[in-house]
Design an enzyme around this catalytic site. Structure first.
Site, PDB file in Angstrom:
ATOM      1  N   ASP A 137       0.855  -1.190   0.000  1.00 48.48           N
ATOM      2  CA  ASP A 137       0.000   0.000   0.000  1.00 48.48           C
ATOM      3  C   ASP A 137       0.889   1.237   0.000  1.00 48.48           C
ATOM      4  O   ASP A 137       0.761   2.131   0.834  1.00 48.48           O
ATOM      5  CB  ASP A 137      -0.919  -0.020   1.223  1.00 48.48           C
TER       6      ASP A 137
ATOM      7  N   ASP B  12       3.306   1.599   8.037  1.00 50.25           N
ATOM      8  CA  ASP B  12       2.066   0.864   7.831  1.00 50.25           C
ATOM      9  C   ASP B  12       2.169  -0.194   6.739  1.00 50.25           C
ATOM     10  O   ASP B  12       1.637  -0.047   5.636  1.00 50.25           O
ATOM     11  CB  ASP B  12       0.911   1.819   7.524  1.00 50.25           C
TER      12      ASP B  12
END
Length: 334
Positions: A207, A224
């Site tokens: 991502d 993340d």
């Protein structure tokens, strides 16, 4: 009577009161000063927690029933491998001998707070730097495979998402046009995926957009890795491209030049750029549908599920259908 599992599904973070959050952090030996700031995250709950006489920490409470413990720990292990190679990845902190702990039914992890801002993707020097770091990250990602985490494929991201949307989310007024178009789009995606040839799947960030990159002192920090999985390397490249085709080619040239200082890049994967963009669009709608029981999603995406929303999705898919039929973005040097 509503059972505990259905309550967890309807309100997965209902138990996360301020006291609960601070108690969870303090159970790892940190003493909070009472400050808790919610950070931008919908899939999980992520908060900055003030710590007495020390820097704040970031507390992440994982969405129940999304990842297994083994899947979360695989991602943590990948982060630790990257940090061992002195890569700027924000890995979970190890407290009391473990990076993942369970507190009253929730999996939790703590992270150091890192400051920074989003990188300037119109700055070619920044893109070259990002490419160098992605090359190093992927060199580590190639070293071994995930055993527990899923692969990113047209089936898992595209066809499975369409099946879920059709069964659970589409208003009757748009069901037929959406399904017909989405199936045609996925047929073309499948053809292009096959045309690109045998793909090497590696561990990727998954991502890698500007919201997950913190820029500071002319270098990035990648945060993340929650969506990390096995995928072609180009999955971590295409989200850094923007603008018209000539702009994207200039951007791509800088990224790949930096990338190939540390890791070979298979240029055949460039045929997957618009495929991956299409899959992300479809997957995003299915993600919203799967999370619609969570009150936070109803508040953040009030337009989702309306006929207008799906009409806009149909228009966007038509644009993508046309893009998929154009020649893929390419590198001038090849």
């Amino acid at each position: 009577m509503t059972d505990e599992n259905s309550m967890t599904k309807e309100k997965p973070f209902a138990a996360l009161t301020p006291d609960f959050i601070l108690d969870a952090v303090e159970s790892r030996g940190f003493y909070s000063d009472g400050r808790a700031i919610a950070l931008n995250s919908y899939e999980n709950r992520v908060l900055q927690i003030g710590i007495e006489e020390s820097d704040p920490v970031i507390a992440k409470f994982y969405r129940p029933n999304r990842w297994t413990k083994a899947q979360i720990l695989e991602e943590h292990e990948f982060c630790f491998e990257l940090v061992e190679q002195e890569l700027p990845v924000v890995a979970p902190m190890v407290t009391q001998g473990e990076s993942l702990f369970e507190y009253k039914g929730y999996y939790c992890a703590l992270f150091e707070r890192k400051g920074g801002h989003a990188p300037e993707l119109d700055n070619l020097d920044s893109l070259f730097t990002l490419g160098r770091f992605l090359g190093r990250i992927h060199k580590v990602g190639q070293a071994k495979d995930y055993a527990e985490r899923p692969d990113l494929t047209p089936q898992t991201y595209g066809n499975d998402s369409i099946d879920y949307i059709i069964e659970h989310a589409l208003p009757p007024e748009v069901k037929m046009p959406y399904e017909s178009l989405a199936r045609d789009v996925m047929k073309l995606v499948d053809e292009l995926w096959q045309k690109a040839g045998q793909q090497r799947y590696i561990r990727v960030h998954g991502d890698c957009h500007v919201g997950n990159i913190l820029w500071r002192d002319d270098n990035p920090h990648f945060v993340d890795l929650d969506d990390s999985r096995m995928a072609p390397a180009v999955q971590d490249v295409w989200m850094l491209l923007s603008g018209e085709r000539d702009q994207q080619q200039k951007q791509l040239l800088e990224i790949i030049e930096g990338y190939q200082e540390f890791c070979d890049f298979n240029v055949a994967e460039l045929q997957l750029v618009e495929c991956l963009r299409t899959l992300r669009m479809i997957y995003h709608s299915a993600w919203l549908a799967r999370r619609w029981h969570d009150p936070a999603f109803k508040h953040a995406f009030p337009y989702f599920g309306s006929v207008q929303y799906w009409q806009e999705q149909i228009l966007d898919l038509r644009v993508q259908f046309a893009e998929l039929q154009e020649a893929p973005v390419s590198l001038p040097i090849y």
